[in-house]
Write a protein that holds these residues in place. Structure first.
Motif, PDB file in Angstrom:
ATOM      1  N   ILE A  43     -32.171  47.430  33.836  1.00 27.16           N
ATOM      2  CA  ILE A  43     -33.336  46.558  34.044  1.00 27.16           C
ATOM      3  C   ILE A  43     -34.037  46.299  32.720  1.00 27.16           C
ATOM      4  N   GLY A  44     -34.419  47.372  32.030  1.00 23.76           N
ATOM      5  CA  GLY A  44     -35.103  47.227  30.750  1.00 23.76           C
ATOM      6  C   GLY A  44     -34.238  46.576  29.696  1.00 23.76           C
ATOM      7  N   GLN A  45     -32.968  46.910  29.695  1.00 22.36           N
ATOM      8  CA  GLN A  45     -32.029  46.350  28.723  1.00 22.36           C
ATOM      9  C   GLN A  45     -31.986  44.828  28.813  1.00 22.36           C
ATOM     10  N   GLU A  46     -31.897  44.308  30.035  1.00 22.89           N
ATOM     11  CA  GLU A  46     -31.803  42.858  30.229  1.00 22.89           C
ATOM     12  C   GLU A  46     -33.140  42.159  29.980  1.00 22.89           C
ATOM     13  N   ILE A  47     -34.249  42.810  30.356  1.00 19.51           N
ATOM     14  CA  ILE A  47     -35.566  42.221  30.076  1.00 19.51           C
ATOM     15  C   ILE A  47     -35.763  42.053  28.577  1.00 19.51           C
ATOM     16  N   GLU A  48     -35.508  43.121  27.818  1.00 23.32           N
ATOM     17  CA  GLU A  48     -35.747  43.050  26.372  1.00 23.32           C
ATOM     18  C   GLU A  48     -34.809  42.057  25.695  1.00 23.32           C
ATOM     19  N   LYS A  49     -33.577  41.990  26.151  1.00 19.95           N
ATOM     20  CA  LYS A  49     -32.617  41.044  25.570  1.00 19.95           C
ATOM     21  C   LYS A  49     -33.131  39.606  25.725  1.00 19.95           C
ATOM     22  N   TYR A  50     -33.629  39.293  26.920  1.00 20.14           N
ATOM     23  CA  TYR A  50     -34.166  37.950  27.179  1.00 20.14           C
ATOM     24  C   TYR A  50     -35.423  37.674  26.352  1.00 20.14           C
ATOM     25  N   VAL A  51     -36.343  38.634  26.336  1.00 19.82           N
ATOM     26  CA  VAL A  51     -37.624  38.439  25.640  1.00 19.82           C
ATOM     27  C   VAL A  51     -37.413  38.264  24.137  1.00 19.82           C
ATOM     28  N   LYS A  52     -36.525  39.047  23.556  1.00 21.57           N
ATOM     29  CA  LYS A  52     -36.249  38.929  22.116  1.00 21.57           C
ATOM     30  C   LYS A  52     -35.686  37.552  21.768  1.00 21.57           C
ATOM     31  N   LYS A  53     -34.883  36.997  22.646  1.00 20.68           N
ATOM     32  CA  LYS A  53     -34.333  35.654  22.413  1.00 20.68           C
ATOM     33  C   LYS A  53     -35.435  34.599  22.375  1.00 20.68           C
ATOM     34  N   GLN A  54     -36.549  34.893  23.028  1.00 23.34           N
ATOM     35  CA  GLN A  54     -37.700  33.968  23.037  1.00 23.34           C
ATOM     36  C   GLN A  54     -38.658  34.234  21.872  1.00 23.34           C
ATOM     37  N   ASN A  55     -38.275  35.171  21.006  1.00 17.05           N
ATOM     38  CA  ASN A  55     -39.091  35.560  19.839  1.00 17.05           C
ATOM     39  C   ASN A  55     -40.419  36.205  20.217  1.00 17.05           C
ATOM     40  N   PHE A  56     -40.432  36.890  21.359  1.00 18.66           N
ATOM     41  CA  PHE A  56     -41.568  37.698  21.765  1.00 18.66           C
ATOM     42  C   PHE A  56     -41.132  39.161  21.790  1.00 18.66           C
ATOM     43  N   SER A  57     -42.056  40.069  22.123  1.00 16.75           N
ATOM     44  CA  SER A  57     -41.732  41.496  22.124  1.00 16.75           C
ATOM     45  C   SER A  57     -42.187  42.153  23.424  1.00 16.75           C
ATOM     46  N   VAL A  58     -41.549  43.276  23.747  1.00 21.35           N
ATOM     47  CA  VAL A  58     -41.851  44.021  24.969  1.00 21.35           C
ATOM     48  C   VAL A  58     -42.612  45.302  24.613  1.00 21.35           C
ATOM     49  N   VAL A  59     -43.734  45.519  25.288  1.00 18.24           N
ATOM     50  CA  VAL A  59     -44.503  46.756  25.101  1.00 18.24           C
ATOM     51  C   VAL A  59     -43.685  47.924  25.634  1.00 18.24           C
ATOM     52  N   ARG A  60     -43.624  48.990  24.857  1.00 19.68           N
ATOM     53  CA  ARG A  60     -42.762  50.129  25.199  1.00 19.68           C
ATOM     54  C   ARG A  60     -43.535  51.307  25.816  1.00 19.68           C
ATOM     55  N   GLU A  61     -44.848  51.356  25.588  1.00 17.90           N
ATOM     56  CA  GLU A  61     -45.621  52.535  26.004  1.00 17.90           C
ATOM     57  C   GLU A  61     -45.945  52.567  27.499  1.00 17.90           C
ATOM     58  N   TYR A  62     -45.847  51.419  28.168  1.00 18.09           N
ATOM     59  CA  TYR A  62     -46.243  51.352  29.576  1.00 18.09           C
ATOM     60  C   TYR A  62     -45.084  50.794  30.391  1.00 18.09           C
TER      61      TYR A  62
END
Length: 263
Positions: A150-169
């Motif tokens: 789940i997290g792997q695919e979310i971050e892969k998509y978000v990075k392609k959009q040049n945004f970042s995923v918060v990791r602490e929550y």
């Protein structure tokens, strides 16, 4: 291996009811997202609706000392923004309203973004990507899926959009308790050996930043902001893993996605 609750049919029925009710709070509050309304006024409206109309309990109120019934996270606030009588909404603001309730002994938890007036291109795109990252995850959920995917695919998509995923929550199991195992990470993470099974219920709630993924907690002990003061957006659903995919327990009225997904 962590002990992860698998809900019975009776429990699932109660969680469907709680999910429907908490979704109705977000549907209701949309008409009040107006210029110059304070976040405290939004809190009072939601609080009264949950208590009086829904005969439910605001789950956030008093949870680990949290002082309000909802979280209102505006612009660069990532999560846990505390409603405030001095904070008025203004043109172009983006605000996440996060609501959780307890009904008949079961919790449900959901959030969404609202935009005031004409948003900037960045604001609109950020909110779109945050919602799409959640929907992407929902279309993955099915029995035998390794949780880390789940997290792997979310971050892969978000990075392609040049945004970042918060990791602490992260997302979390939910049911008789507000927060249960497992933790649902929204970023690329190590395989913990957890495999999804029918009857599991949990939240997915990616927090997406326009800039760096680094965050800071304010002196009130709750409000989390982006470290670089960039915008942040989040959408959240409580879901049930089914035999063929998942069911969105907190689907709102105007959402363009099916409540039952066959994945």
């Amino acid at each position: 291996m962590k002990s992860i609750s698998v809900k019975s049919n009776a429990e699932i029925k109660k969680m469907r009811t709680a999910g429907k009710l908490v979704a109705e709070v977000l549907d209701m509050i949309e008409n009040y997202i107006l210029h110059d309304i304070t976040t405290e006024e939004l809190n009072e409206i939601c609080h009264n609706y949950i208590i009086q109309k829904q005969k439910s309990i605001p789950a956030c109120l008093g949870y680990n000392g949290y002082p309000k019934s909802i979280c209102t996270s505006v612009n660069d606030v990532v999560c846990h923004g505390i409603p405030n009588i001095k904070q008025k909404l203004k043109e172009g603001d983006i605000i996440n309203i996060d609501v959780a309730i307890i009904h008949n002994g079961y919790y449900s938890d959901t959030s969404k973004m609202f935009i005031l007036g004409s948003p900037s291109i960045l604001s609109k795109r950020l909110c779109h990507v945050a919602k799409e990252s959640l929907y992407l995850a929902l279309h993955l959920i099915k029995p035998n899926l390794p949780l880390y995917k789940i997290g792997q695919e979310i971050e892969k998509y978000v990075k392609k959009q040049n945004f970042s995923v918060v990791r602490e929550y992260c997302g979390h199991g939910i049911g008789k308790n507000f927060h249960e195992d497992p933790q649902i990470l929204h970023c690329d993470n190590q395989d913990q050996g957890i495999i999804l099974k029918p009857g599991m219920t949990f939240t997915i709630e990616p927090m997406i930043n326009a800039g760096s993924n680094q965050v800071r907690c304010m002196k009130d002990g709750w409000t989390v902001k982006t470290k670089d003061r960039s915008l942040s957006a989040q959408y959240e659903h409580t879901i049930l893993v089914t035999k063929n995919g998942c069911e969105i327990l907190t689907l709102q009225e105007k959402e363009n996605i099916s409540a039952v997904l066959y994945n």
